[in-house]
Design an enzyme around this catalytic site. Structure first.
Site, PDB file in Angstrom:
ATOM      1  N   SER A 181      26.688  58.700  21.283  1.00 39.45           N
ATOM      2  CA  SER A 181      28.212  58.225  21.505  1.00 39.45           C
ATOM      3  C   SER A 181      28.776  57.959  20.170  1.00 39.45           C
ATOM      4  CB  SER A 181      27.923  56.575  21.951  1.00 39.45           C
ATOM      5  OG  SER A 181      29.046  56.018  22.188  1.00 39.45           O
TER       6      SER A 181
ATOM      7  N   SER B  82      31.617  56.168  20.161  1.00 37.85           N
ATOM      8  CA  SER B  82      32.183  54.986  20.074  1.00 37.85           C
ATOM      9  C   SER B  82      32.183  54.107  19.135  1.00 37.85           C
ATOM     10  CB  SER B  82      32.001  54.258  21.276  1.00 37.85           C
ATOM     11  OG  SER B  82      32.308  54.845  22.693  1.00 37.85           O
TER      12      SER B  82
ATOM     13  N   LYS C  48      29.099  51.087  34.404  1.00 35.06           N
ATOM     14  CA  LYS C  48      30.409  51.022  34.792  1.00 35.06           C
ATOM     15  C   LYS C  48      30.409  50.336  36.168  1.00 35.06           C
ATOM     16  CE  LYS C  48      32.646  54.488  31.903  1.00 35.06           C
ATOM     17  NZ  LYS C  48      33.471  55.561  31.961  1.00 35.06           N
TER      18      LYS C  48
ATOM     19  N   ASP D  18      29.722  35.349  38.928  1.00 39.82           N
ATOM     20  CA  ASP D  18      29.851  33.938  38.384  1.00 39.82           C
ATOM     21  C   ASP D  18      30.071  33.962  37.014  1.00 39.82           C
ATOM     22  OD1 ASP D  18      27.159  34.829  37.956  1.00 39.82           O
ATOM     23  OD2 ASP D  18      26.335  32.890  37.642  1.00 39.82           O
TER      24      ASP D  18
ATOM     25  N   ASN E  72      34.675  49.324  32.475  1.00 37.33           N
ATOM     26  CA  ASN E  72      34.021  49.981  31.214  1.00 37.33           C
ATOM     27  C   ASN E  72      34.149  48.946  29.875  1.00 37.33           C
ATOM     28  OD1 ASN E  72      36.903  50.409  30.657  1.00 37.33           O
ATOM     29  ND2 ASN E  72      36.136  51.948  29.081  1.00 37.33           N
TER      30      ASN E  72
END
Length: 273
Positions: free
Chosen positions: A15, A17, A68, A78, A93
């Site tokens: 990744s 990110s 996702k 909840d 996402n």
């Protein structure tokens, strides 16, 4: 103080990110950290509940497929408030805190919307049927009128989710075997990993515009074919940045120049591919 955010998934070592988010925190002058955490699909529900309710470490999460979809499970309703669009496309996402309540949304949709601004097309073909493909459908629902959306998928079990996500469109769902790589398209959106489209890449006749959501390996097989014909490409790196920028604002609660961060992040990512 909540000081850590993370991208969750498996495999997650590839990744990019963390590069985007940590660059943004530096630019914003905040002492936060963004990491990658390996979480398998069958581990997610047991892992996320205590992470959200029993610790003050986390201030946000980015989710990869298939998480996702898993995060939309009713068993988490909840503790996570999903927005209406995430429920419609059955994909979220992004998890972030707002006034003490965990929220879930899809910044993938925002990313697709921003990248498709100014692109002319009358017909769209989407390859794949997962959460990213449905986010593309969600984004297309806000686009100017066009004639047709075709989705090519391998698993018919996803059809009901596709129909719900593409509720405002003239949607056709086709088995993968119907895909003719020699067809000409206005816009092709690929959400299938490179190994899954390698079989059609050599016969791919290109499109007026290819938006390939995949960025590893770089360049992808479809991108290579599209480049040979000199046709327009919107890359997976662009989509990664386009969804990350609004995600960063939601997680940190700090407003900033989105276009400037997008440009800076994209330049940084190109150093890693």
């Amino acid at each position: 103080m909540r000081s850590t955010a993370a991208v969750l998934g498996s495999p997650i070592h590839h990744s990019l990110s963390p590069i985007i988010h940590n660059l943004a925190y530096k630019q914003l002058g905040i002492e936060r950290e963004y990491i990658a955490v390996e979480i398998k699909e069958n581990e997610f529900l047991d892992w996320i509940r205590p992470a959200l309710t029993e610790t003050n470490q986390w201030f946000g999460f980015s989710l990869t497929m298939p998480l996702k979809e898993v995060v939309c499970d009713e068993s988490l309703s909840d503790i996570i408030q999903l927005d209406a669009l995430s429920k419609t496309i059955n994909s979220a996402n992004t998890l972030y805190l707002k006034e003490g309540q965990w929220q879930g949304c899809s910044t993938d949709v925002i990313g697709f919307q921003n990248l498709l601004k100014g692109i002319e097309f009358s017909s769209v073909s989407i390859l794949g049927a997962g959460g990213t493909a449905r986010a593309a459908l969600g984004a297309l629902s806000t686009a100017p009128q066009f004639s047709q959306v075709r989705v090519y998928r391998r698993d018919s079990k996803r059809d009901s989710s596709l129909i719900r996500a593409g509720r405002n469109q003239k949607l056709e769902i086709h088995p993968w075997s119907d895909l003719d790589a020699g067809d000409k398209h206005d816009l092709v959106i690929n959400t299938v990993p490179n190994i899954g489209v390698a079989e059609i890449a050599e016969k791919f006749s290109g499109a007026r515009t290819l938006l390939d959501a995949i960025y590893s390996p770089w360049p992808t097989a479809l991108m290579k074919r599209q480049q040979q014909d000199g046709m327009a490409i919107i890359s997976g790196l662009e989509l990664l940045c386009a969804q990350a920028v609004p995600q960063i604002e939601l997680m940190t609660g700090i407003s900033f120049d989105h276009a400037a961060l997008f440009k800076l992040a994209l330049e940084e990512l190109h150093k890693y591919v």
